[in-house]
Design an enzyme around this catalytic site. Sequence first.
Site, PDB file in Angstrom:
ATOM      1  N   HIS A 195       0.765   6.453  -0.489  1.00 24.30           N
ATOM      2  CA  HIS A 195       1.499   5.977   0.682  1.00 24.30           C
ATOM      3  C   HIS A 195       0.543   5.912   1.868  1.00 24.30           C
ATOM      4  O   HIS A 195      -0.354   6.747   1.991  1.00 24.30           O
ATOM      5  CB  HIS A 195       2.664   6.911   1.004  1.00 24.30           C
ATOM      6  N   CYS A 223       2.029   0.144   5.529  1.00 21.93           N
ATOM      7  CA  CYS A 223       2.802   0.037   4.289  1.00 21.93           C
ATOM      8  C   CYS A 223       3.458  -1.340   4.194  1.00 21.93           C
ATOM      9  O   CYS A 223       3.393  -1.994   3.151  1.00 21.93           O
ATOM     10  CB  CYS A 223       3.859   1.131   4.226  1.00 21.93           C
TER      11      CYS A 223
END
EC number: 3.4.22.-
Length: 112
Positions: free
Chosen positions: A22, A34
Site C-alpha cells: 500500500h 494509491c
Amino acid sequence: MIQATIRRSHDKGILSFEMTGHANFAEHGQDLVCAGVTAVVFGAVNAVIVLAGFEPLLDIGEDGGYFYFEFPESLDPEARQKAQLLIEGMIVSLETIERDYKDNLRVTTNII
C-alpha cells in the site's frame, strides 16, 4: 510502500508484473498515490483486454494490496506486440509517479 516488480525475458519482453503493498501516502480513500497507481494499472490492463483482444492471467487481492498480470504463453504475435506496448506505457507512468513519490512507490525490473 507499493512494490511494482516487472519481469522481463532476456530479449527485454515483458513476461509479467506484480504489485504488492500500500502507498500509505494518506488515509484510505484519500491516498492520491494509491489512486494514481490503481488508475494507471487498471487502465492499462483494461486496454490490453479490449485493444489486444485477449484475457491475461490475473490475480487480484480481494482486500487490495496485490495485483498480478502475466502474458499467456500461447499468444498471437500481433496481440503480444500490442499488449507489450500498452504495458510499456503503464511502466512509464508508474516510473513517473515513482520519481515524485519515492517513499510510496518502488518500480523494479527483473530479467529472468
